[in-house]
Design a protein around this motif. Structure first.
Motif, mmCIF file in Angstrom:
data_model
loop_
_atom_site.group_PDB
_atom_site.id
_atom_site.type_symbol
_atom_site.label_atom_id
_atom_site.label_comp_id
_atom_site.label_asym_id
_atom_site.label_seq_id
_atom_site.Cartn_x
_atom_site.Cartn_y
_atom_site.Cartn_z
ATOM 1 N N THR A 41 14.353 3.951 47.054
ATOM 2 C CA THR A 41 13.694 2.657 46.908
ATOM 3 C C THR A 41 12.280 2.848 46.409
ATOM 4 O O THR A 41 11.660 3.889 46.626
ATOM 5 C CB THR A 41 13.657 1.902 48.251
ATOM 6 O OG1 THR A 41 12.963 2.698 49.199
ATOM 7 C CG2 THR A 41 15.049 1.617 48.764
ATOM 8 N N THR A 42 11.781 1.808 45.762
ATOM 9 C CA THR A 42 10.403 1.829 45.292
ATOM 10 C C THR A 42 9.510 1.237 46.371
ATOM 11 O O THR A 42 9.990 0.677 47.377
ATOM 12 C CB THR A 42 10.252 1.009 43.998
ATOM 13 O OG1 THR A 42 10.540 -0.361 44.304
ATOM 14 C CG2 THR A 42 11.195 1.506 42.907
ATOM 15 N N LEU A 43 8.215 1.321 46.182
ATOM 16 C CA LEU A 43 7.267 0.762 47.140
ATOM 17 C C LEU A 43 7.443 -0.749 47.258
ATOM 18 O O LEU A 43 7.424 -1.304 48.362
ATOM 19 C CB LEU A 43 5.825 1.102 46.712
ATOM 20 C CG LEU A 43 4.728 0.522 47.585
ATOM 21 C CD1 LEU A 43 4.796 1.129 48.978
ATOM 22 C CD2 LEU A 43 3.368 0.755 46.978
ATOM 23 N N ILE A 44 7.651 -1.429 46.148
ATOM 24 C CA ILE A 44 7.837 -2.889 46.170
ATOM 25 C C ILE A 44 9.097 -3.249 46.947
ATOM 26 O O ILE A 44 9.105 -4.184 47.746
ATOM 27 C CB ILE A 44 7.905 -3.446 44.718
ATOM 28 C CG1 ILE A 44 6.612 -3.139 43.960
ATOM 29 C CG2 ILE A 44 8.198 -4.943 44.719
ATOM 30 C CD1 ILE A 44 5.368 -3.755 44.560
ATOM 31 N N GLN A 45 10.169 -2.499 46.759
ATOM 32 C CA GLN A 45 11.406 -2.759 47.498
ATOM 33 C C GLN A 45 11.207 -2.520 48.992
ATOM 34 O O GLN A 45 11.759 -3.248 49.812
ATOM 35 C CB GLN A 45 12.537 -1.883 46.967
ATOM 36 C CG GLN A 45 13.034 -2.291 45.601
ATOM 37 C CD GLN A 45 14.027 -1.290 45.038
ATOM 38 O OE1 GLN A 45 13.906 -0.094 45.290
ATOM 39 N NE2 GLN A 45 14.993 -1.790 44.261
ATOM 40 N N ASP A 46 10.428 -1.499 49.345
ATOM 41 C CA ASP A 46 10.152 -1.255 50.761
ATOM 42 C C ASP A 46 9.349 -2.402 51.368
ATOM 43 O O ASP A 46 9.598 -2.818 52.505
ATOM 44 C CB ASP A 46 9.374 0.054 50.935
ATOM 45 C CG ASP A 46 10.250 1.278 50.765
ATOM 46 O OD1 ASP A 46 11.484 1.135 50.896
ATOM 47 O OD2 ASP A 46 9.694 2.360 50.507
ATOM 48 N N LEU A 47 8.377 -2.916 50.626
ATOM 49 C CA LEU A 47 7.518 -3.977 51.156
ATOM 50 C C LEU A 47 8.251 -5.307 51.281
ATOM 51 O O LEU A 47 8.090 -6.034 52.257
ATOM 52 C CB LEU A 47 6.283 -4.150 50.264
ATOM 53 C CG LEU A 47 5.269 -3.004 50.296
ATOM 54 C CD1 LEU A 47 4.173 -3.241 49.272
ATOM 55 C CD2 LEU A 47 4.668 -2.854 51.677
ATOM 56 N N PHE A 48 9.055 -5.647 50.283
ATOM 57 C CA PHE A 48 9.673 -6.972 50.257
ATOM 58 C C PHE A 48 11.193 -6.917 50.416
ATOM 59 O O PHE A 48 11.886 -7.878 50.098
ATOM 60 C CB PHE A 48 9.328 -7.679 48.936
ATOM 61 C CG PHE A 48 7.855 -7.900 48.765
ATOM 62 C CD1 PHE A 48 7.184 -8.825 49.550
ATOM 63 C CD2 PHE A 48 7.133 -7.163 47.843
ATOM 64 C CE1 PHE A 48 5.823 -9.014 49.403
ATOM 65 C CE2 PHE A 48 5.772 -7.351 47.688
ATOM 66 C CZ PHE A 48 5.115 -8.278 48.471
ATOM 67 N N GLY A 49 11.730 -5.844 50.959
ATOM 68 C CA GLY A 49 13.180 -5.674 51.062
ATOM 69 C C GLY A 49 13.861 -6.653 51.991
ATOM 70 O O GLY A 49 15.017 -7.011 51.781
ATOM 71 N N ASN A 50 13.194 -7.141 53.026
ATOM 72 C CA ASN A 50 13.829 -8.047 53.989
ATOM 73 C C ASN A 50 13.581 -9.515 53.689
ATOM 74 O O ASN A 50 14.080 -10.379 54.401
ATOM 75 C CB ASN A 50 13.329 -7.735 55.403
ATOM 76 C CG ASN A 50 13.955 -6.477 55.942
ATOM 77 O OD1 ASN A 50 15.052 -6.128 55.570
ATOM 78 N ND2 ASN A 50 13.242 -5.789 56.819
ATOM 79 N N VAL A 51 12.816 -9.819 52.648
ATOM 80 C CA VAL A 51 12.538 -11.224 52.328
ATOM 81 C C VAL A 51 13.825 -11.884 51.854
ATOM 82 O O VAL A 51 14.486 -11.428 50.923
ATOM 83 C CB VAL A 51 11.438 -11.329 51.239
ATOM 84 C CG1 VAL A 51 11.231 -12.775 50.818
ATOM 85 C CG2 VAL A 51 10.143 -10.737 51.754
ATOM 86 N N GLY A 52 14.199 -12.987 52.517
ATOM 87 C CA GLY A 52 15.378 -13.755 52.136
ATOM 88 C C GLY A 52 16.696 -13.166 52.588
ATOM 89 O O GLY A 52 17.745 -13.672 52.209
ATOM 90 N N ARG A 53 16.670 -12.146 53.399
ATOM 91 C CA ARG A 53 17.933 -11.575 53.887
ATOM 92 C C ARG A 53 18.550 -12.516 54.924
ATOM 93 O O ARG A 53 17.850 -13.108 55.725
ATOM 94 C CB ARG A 53 17.701 -10.210 54.510
ATOM 95 C CG ARG A 53 17.289 -9.186 53.461
ATOM 96 C CD ARG A 53 17.196 -7.843 54.052
ATOM 97 N NE ARG A 53 18.492 -7.202 53.839
ATOM 98 C CZ ARG A 53 18.833 -6.057 54.355
ATOM 99 N NH1 ARG A 53 18.004 -5.423 55.146
ATOM 100 N NH2 ARG A 53 19.998 -5.537 54.112
ATOM 101 N N PRO A 54 19.876 -12.619 54.960
ATOM 102 C CA PRO A 54 20.525 -13.558 55.874
ATOM 103 C C PRO A 54 20.282 -13.246 57.347
ATOM 104 O O PRO A 54 20.251 -14.148 58.159
ATOM 105 C CB PRO A 54 22.015 -13.426 55.555
ATOM 106 C CG PRO A 54 22.111 -12.675 54.283
ATOM 107 C CD PRO A 54 20.824 -11.972 54.067
#
Length: 155
Positions: free
Chosen positions: A134-147
């Motif tokens: 994962t990239t840094l952006i994916q680590d930071l915003f990975g849980n946004v909008g998850r069910p």
């Protein structure tokens, strides 16, 4: 006072500060690692007489106790000096082996020769892991909008 006397004093003070910093840079940083056994205290330990408790009081706790024989104690120590930003230099190192009999009485004291000791360089490899990179952006915003993310209101 004249302007030239202020300049002279300022230059003198700057020179003194510079000399002080140079002298401080030439003073080595001495670091002791492990347990450097004092020769006088080691001489107080007598084979056949001293007990495990006496050894612990006079020499301190051992650096290592043998894995397969708790009657074997190792006192391992190293003293280094480092000047400024240079690599530390080993100035003294010692290994003292103290063995006890089953009753806890000192059986033998041995100073191990460390003149042939070599530095071991750790391997710089990394253990590969499998999975998603994962990239840094994916680590930071990975849980946004998850069910499964918690909703407002606590539940």
């Amino acid at each position: 006072m004249t302007k030239s006397s202020y300049s002279f004093r300022a230059a003198l003070m700057a020179g003194m500060v510079g000399c002080t910093l140079l002298a401080a840079a030439c003073t080595p940083v001495v670091a002791n690692r492990g347990n450097m056994v004092d020769a006088d205290r080691l001489a107080e330990i007598k084979a056949g007489v001293s007990t495990r408790e006496e050894v612990a009081v006079k020499l301190g706790s051992p650096s290592h106790i043998a894995a397969l024989d708790e009657n074997t104690w190792y006192y391992i120590g190293r003293r280094t000096e480092q000047y400024a930003f240079f690599d530390p230099e080993v100035t003294e190192q010692q290994v003292v082996l103290v063995t006890f009999d089953d009753a806890g009485i000192v059986k033998d004291i041995e100073k191990i020769d460390t003149s042939g000791a070599k530095d071991i360089s750790p391997v710089q490899r990394a253990t590969p892991t499998f999975g998603r990179e994962t990239t840094l952006i994916q680590d930071l915003f990975g849980n946004v909008g998850r069910p499964g993310a918690p909703k407002k209101g606590g539940k």
